[in-house]
Scaffold this motif. Structure first.
Motif, short mmCIF file in Angstrom:
data_model
loop_
_atom_site.label_atom_id
_atom_site.label_comp_id
_atom_site.label_asym_id
_atom_site.label_seq_id
_atom_site.Cartn_x
_atom_site.Cartn_y
_atom_site.Cartn_z
N VAL A 149 -5.42 0.31 -2.53
CA VAL A 149 -5.68 1.26 -3.60
C VAL A 149 -7.03 0.91 -4.19
O VAL A 149 -7.28 -0.25 -4.52
CB VAL A 149 -4.59 1.17 -4.70
CG1 VAL A 149 -4.92 2.09 -5.86
CG2 VAL A 149 -3.22 1.48 -4.12
N LEU A 150 -7.91 1.89 -4.31
CA LEU A 150 -9.22 1.67 -4.91
C LEU A 150 -9.47 2.69 -6.00
O LEU A 150 -9.19 3.88 -5.83
CB LEU A 150 -10.34 1.83 -3.88
CG LEU A 150 -10.65 0.68 -2.95
CD1 LEU A 150 -11.82 1.03 -2.05
CD2 LEU A 150 -10.94 -0.59 -3.70
N TYR A 151 -10.00 2.21 -7.11
CA TYR A 151 -10.55 3.09 -8.13
C TYR A 151 -12.06 2.86 -8.07
O TYR A 151 -12.53 1.73 -8.21
CB TYR A 151 -10.01 2.75 -9.51
CG TYR A 151 -10.78 3.45 -10.60
CD1 TYR A 151 -10.69 4.83 -10.77
CD2 TYR A 151 -11.65 2.74 -11.42
CE1 TYR A 151 -11.42 5.48 -11.74
CE2 TYR A 151 -12.38 3.38 -12.39
CZ TYR A 151 -12.27 4.75 -12.55
OH TYR A 151 -13.01 5.39 -13.50
N ILE A 152 -12.82 3.94 -7.86
CA ILE A 152 -14.26 3.81 -7.69
C ILE A 152 -14.94 4.63 -8.78
O ILE A 152 -14.93 5.87 -8.74
CB ILE A 152 -14.69 4.31 -6.29
CG1 ILE A 152 -13.91 3.56 -5.21
CG2 ILE A 152 -16.19 4.16 -6.11
CD1 ILE A 152 -14.09 4.13 -3.80
N PRO A 153 -15.52 3.97 -9.77
CA PRO A 153 -16.21 4.69 -10.84
C PRO A 153 -17.40 5.48 -10.28
O PRO A 153 -17.97 5.12 -9.25
CB PRO A 153 -16.70 3.59 -11.78
CG PRO A 153 -16.01 2.35 -11.35
CD PRO A 153 -15.59 2.53 -9.94
N ASN A 154 -17.78 6.53 -10.98
CA ASN A 154 -18.90 7.34 -10.48
C ASN A 154 -20.17 7.17 -11.30
O ASN A 154 -21.18 7.79 -11.00
CB ASN A 154 -18.52 8.82 -10.40
CG ASN A 154 -18.21 9.41 -11.76
OD1 ASN A 154 -18.32 8.76 -12.79
ND2 ASN A 154 -17.81 10.67 -11.75
N TRP A 178 -21.42 -2.17 -12.09
CA TRP A 178 -20.58 -1.22 -11.36
C TRP A 178 -19.89 -1.94 -10.21
O TRP A 178 -20.51 -2.70 -9.47
CB TRP A 178 -21.45 -0.10 -10.78
CG TRP A 178 -20.69 0.91 -10.00
CD1 TRP A 178 -20.17 2.07 -10.48
CD2 TRP A 178 -20.37 0.88 -8.61
NE1 TRP A 178 -19.52 2.76 -9.46
CE2 TRP A 178 -19.64 2.04 -8.31
CE3 TRP A 178 -20.62 -0.04 -7.59
CZ2 TRP A 178 -19.16 2.32 -7.03
CZ3 TRP A 178 -20.13 0.23 -6.32
CH2 TRP A 178 -19.42 1.41 -6.05
N PRO A 229 -16.03 -1.29 -7.65
CA PRO A 229 -14.68 -0.74 -7.49
C PRO A 229 -13.64 -1.78 -7.91
O PRO A 229 -13.91 -2.99 -7.88
CB PRO A 229 -14.57 -0.48 -5.99
CG PRO A 229 -15.96 -0.53 -5.47
CD PRO A 229 -16.71 -1.43 -6.38
N GLY A 266 -9.25 -2.55 -7.43
CA GLY A 266 -8.11 -2.09 -6.65
C GLY A 266 -7.16 -3.20 -6.28
O GLY A 266 -7.28 -4.32 -6.77
N HIS A 307 -15.03 4.58 2.57
CA HIS A 307 -15.15 5.43 1.38
C HIS A 307 -16.63 5.68 1.15
O HIS A 307 -17.44 4.76 1.23
CB HIS A 307 -14.55 4.73 0.15
CG HIS A 307 -13.11 4.36 0.32
ND1 HIS A 307 -12.09 5.21 0.00
CD2 HIS A 307 -12.53 3.23 0.79
CE1 HIS A 307 -10.94 4.62 0.24
NE2 HIS A 307 -11.17 3.43 0.75
#
Length: 142
Positions: free
Chosen positions: A53-58, A71, A73, A75, A134
């Motif tokens: 599971v990854l949360y990748i800020p933009n 910055w 990711p 997860g 990704h």
């Protein structure tokens, strides 16, 4: 008749639905008996795996105000990891294989300009079985 044994539970219907409560390797057994009393038993295992599971800020704001300065990711279940960040011309401005290392918004030791940067992340899950790529964009906002 049908006799299923799944995770130490027994069922006697032709088809079953079973929800495993945790990850792991579970033995499954099915014994089928026909009307003449002939039976056959099949043994197998079911692997229940976590997918990474990854949360990748933009975006982030490396403007030295102490908030949102880097910055990266975040997860779970990441086994192997590699990150590349590219500028608008396709040059690599940051690269790491360390999942805990964040990009501080610098390029060659200097603060990067407000712009949009492209990232590529290659991840292999904890079981070393699933490799995913990704791609996306990071906005530097100051």
């Amino acid at each position: 008749t049908w006799k299923w044994t799944v995770d130490k539970h027994t069922y006697t219907t032709q088809n079953i639905n079973y929800e495993f409560q945790d990850t792991g390797r579970y033995p499954v057994e099915l014994t089928v008996t026909n009307s003449l009393g002939c039976s056959y038993t099949k043994h197998d295992t079911v692997d229940i795996l976590l997918e990474h599971v990854l949360y990748i800020p933009n975006s982030f704001t490396p403007n030295k105000d102490g908030v949102n300065e880097s910055w990266k990711p975040v997860g779970e279940d990441v086994f192997k990891y590699e990150l590349w960040i590219f500028d608008e011309w396709g040059s690599t401005v940051f690269h790491t294989k360390d999942f805990k290392q964040a990009w501080d918004g610098t390029v060659n030791g200097k603060t990067a300009q407000d712009d949009v940067y492209l990232y590529r992340i290659e991840v292999v899950d904890h079981y070393n079985e699933v490799k995913r790529n990704h791609y996306g964009y990071i906005h530097i906002i100051k």
